[in-house]
Scaffold this active site. Structure first.
Site, mmCIF file in Angstrom:
data_model
loop_
_atom_site.group_PDB
_atom_site.id
_atom_site.type_symbol
_atom_site.label_atom_id
_atom_site.label_comp_id
_atom_site.label_asym_id
_atom_site.label_seq_id
_atom_site.Cartn_x
_atom_site.Cartn_y
_atom_site.Cartn_z
ATOM 1 N N SER A 131 -98.331 22.552 -107.460
ATOM 2 C CA SER A 131 -99.468 23.474 -107.407
ATOM 3 C C SER A 131 -100.421 23.133 -108.540
ATOM 4 O O SER A 131 -100.016 22.620 -109.583
ATOM 5 C CB SER A 131 -98.986 24.920 -107.569
ATOM 6 O OG SER A 131 -100.074 25.789 -107.819
ATOM 7 N N TYR A 144 -94.623 31.633 -111.928
ATOM 8 C CA TYR A 144 -95.007 30.625 -110.930
ATOM 9 C C TYR A 144 -95.535 29.356 -111.597
ATOM 10 O O TYR A 144 -95.105 28.240 -111.276
ATOM 11 C CB TYR A 144 -96.052 31.224 -109.994
ATOM 12 C CG TYR A 144 -96.457 30.324 -108.852
ATOM 13 C CD1 TYR A 144 -95.626 30.144 -107.750
ATOM 14 C CD2 TYR A 144 -97.692 29.662 -108.864
ATOM 15 C CE1 TYR A 144 -95.999 29.319 -106.688
ATOM 16 C CE2 TYR A 144 -98.067 28.840 -107.810
ATOM 17 C CZ TYR A 144 -97.218 28.671 -106.731
ATOM 18 O OH TYR A 144 -97.589 27.858 -105.689
ATOM 19 N N ALA A 145 -96.458 29.529 -112.536
ATOM 20 C CA ALA A 145 -97.054 28.371 -113.203
ATOM 21 C C ALA A 145 -95.999 27.574 -113.971
ATOM 22 O O ALA A 145 -96.009 26.337 -113.955
ATOM 23 C CB ALA A 145 -98.168 28.824 -114.148
ATOM 24 N N SER A 147 -92.758 27.430 -113.306
ATOM 25 C CA SER A 147 -91.863 26.755 -112.349
ATOM 26 C C SER A 147 -92.516 25.502 -111.765
ATOM 27 O O SER A 147 -91.854 24.476 -111.578
ATOM 28 C CB SER A 147 -91.454 27.710 -111.226
ATOM 29 O OG SER A 147 -92.535 27.974 -110.350
ATOM 30 N N LYS A 148 -93.812 25.568 -111.486
ATOM 31 C CA LYS A 148 -94.500 24.414 -110.913
ATOM 32 C C LYS A 148 -94.696 23.311 -111.958
ATOM 33 O O LYS A 148 -94.623 22.117 -111.633
ATOM 34 C CB LYS A 148 -95.844 24.829 -110.302
ATOM 35 C CG LYS A 148 -95.691 25.689 -109.053
ATOM 36 C CD LYS A 148 -94.961 24.945 -107.929
ATOM 37 C CE LYS A 148 -94.950 25.723 -106.628
ATOM 38 N NZ LYS A 148 -94.297 24.993 -105.528
ATOM 39 N N ILE A 176 -105.275 26.591 -101.227
ATOM 40 C CA ILE A 176 -105.065 26.242 -99.826
ATOM 41 C C ILE A 176 -105.035 27.545 -99.031
ATOM 42 O O ILE A 176 -104.378 28.509 -99.419
ATOM 43 C CB ILE A 176 -103.729 25.478 -99.623
ATOM 44 C CG1 ILE A 176 -103.681 24.210 -100.482
ATOM 45 C CG2 ILE A 176 -103.538 25.154 -98.137
ATOM 46 C CD1 ILE A 176 -104.659 23.120 -100.098
ATOM 47 N N THR A 178 -103.766 29.965 -97.159
ATOM 48 C CA THR A 178 -102.475 30.420 -96.646
ATOM 49 C C THR A 178 -102.315 31.909 -96.942
ATOM 50 O O THR A 178 -103.091 32.498 -97.702
ATOM 51 C CB THR A 178 -101.308 29.669 -97.324
ATOM 52 O OG1 THR A 178 -101.328 29.978 -98.727
ATOM 53 C CG2 THR A 178 -101.418 28.161 -97.120
#
Length: 243
Positions: A131, A144-145, A147-148, A176, A178
């Site tokens: 990401s 999230y950041a 983990s990516k 994206i 989604t």
């Protein structure tokens, strides 16, 4: 011989596009997802809990046996499944942090470990879906950041560790279109329009943009790309936005 691909999170927007693109390219598509659905783009949908696979040894051993029976041959592993649990530092729950890490980071590691021999036998590859948050992030994206960012680190480390046995690369998309993106914006269409304008290409990415790049990485012609993180960002990481 028909090539086989395994895609995690196959029911999501990017997962569905990946499955459709690989099927159209002549692959047999195994899809893993925590949800079950009659509507999917995989040749075979397998309901599977990646978090439980990463945390429960009994479940993991059971699924290793299942995978050996269901997927005896594999050419491409695409680690696409992810959770995005948003919170600021003051309110971040340890369970949410751990859940994010097990799905977004430990799961790809363990699946790569399990399918290593199968992939090596056919000169296969692993593609991790990262990401833009591995490089550029926003408030409340701590888990999230992180983990990516770690997933990109894992991609490089595996490439070095595996040498020529199995190629490992990552794709890091920016925005994206989604359901996950819409959830991050709480469905705010005005904010989404602004996001489109910020991108130099004047649009948000489509799931098919990711799928086309994954197909390229899976192709034999890209055999010298190894340990790479390919940014797919419409130019946004080059933008310095004036206030």
């Amino acid at each position: 011989m028909m090539k086989k691909v395994l895609i995690t999170g196959v029911l999501g927007g990017i997962g569905s596009a990946l499955a459709l693109a690989f099927r159209e390219a002549g692959f047999y598509v195994y899809g893993l997802d925590i949800q079950n659905s009659e509507r999917h783009e995989a040749d075979r949908l397998i309901q599977f809990d990646l978090h439980k696979f990463s945390t429960d040894e009994e479940y993991r051993n059971e699924w290793k046996r299942n995978f050996n029976a269901l997927i005896p041959e594999l050419h491409v592993l695409i680690n696409n499944a992810a959770v995005q649990l948003l919170d600021s530092l003051a309110d971040l729950k340890l369970d949410d942090w751990n859940h994010t890490m097990t799905v977004n980071l430990t799961g790809p590691l363990l699946l790569g470990q399990h399918f290593l021999e199968s992939l090596e036998e056919v000169n296969g590859c692993i593609i991790n879906i990262g990401s833009i948050h591995q490089q550029l992030t926003k408030r409340r994206f701590i888990s999230y950041a992180t983990s990516k960012s770690a997933l990109i680190g894992l991609t490089r480390a595996l490439a070095v560790d595996l040498e020529g046995r199995v190629r490992v690369n990552a794709i890091s998309p920016a925005a994206i279109e989604t359901d996950m993106l819409l959830a991050g914006f709480d469905g705010n269409q005005g904010a989404l329009d602004e996001l489109r304008k910020i991108h130099p290409v004047q649009r948000i990415g489509s799931p098919n943009d990711v799928a086309k790049m994954a197909l390229f990485l899976a192709s034999e012609s890209s055999g010298f790309i190894h340990g790479a993180n390919l940014t797919l960002d419409g130019g946004i990481s080059s933008v310095l936005k004036d206030l």
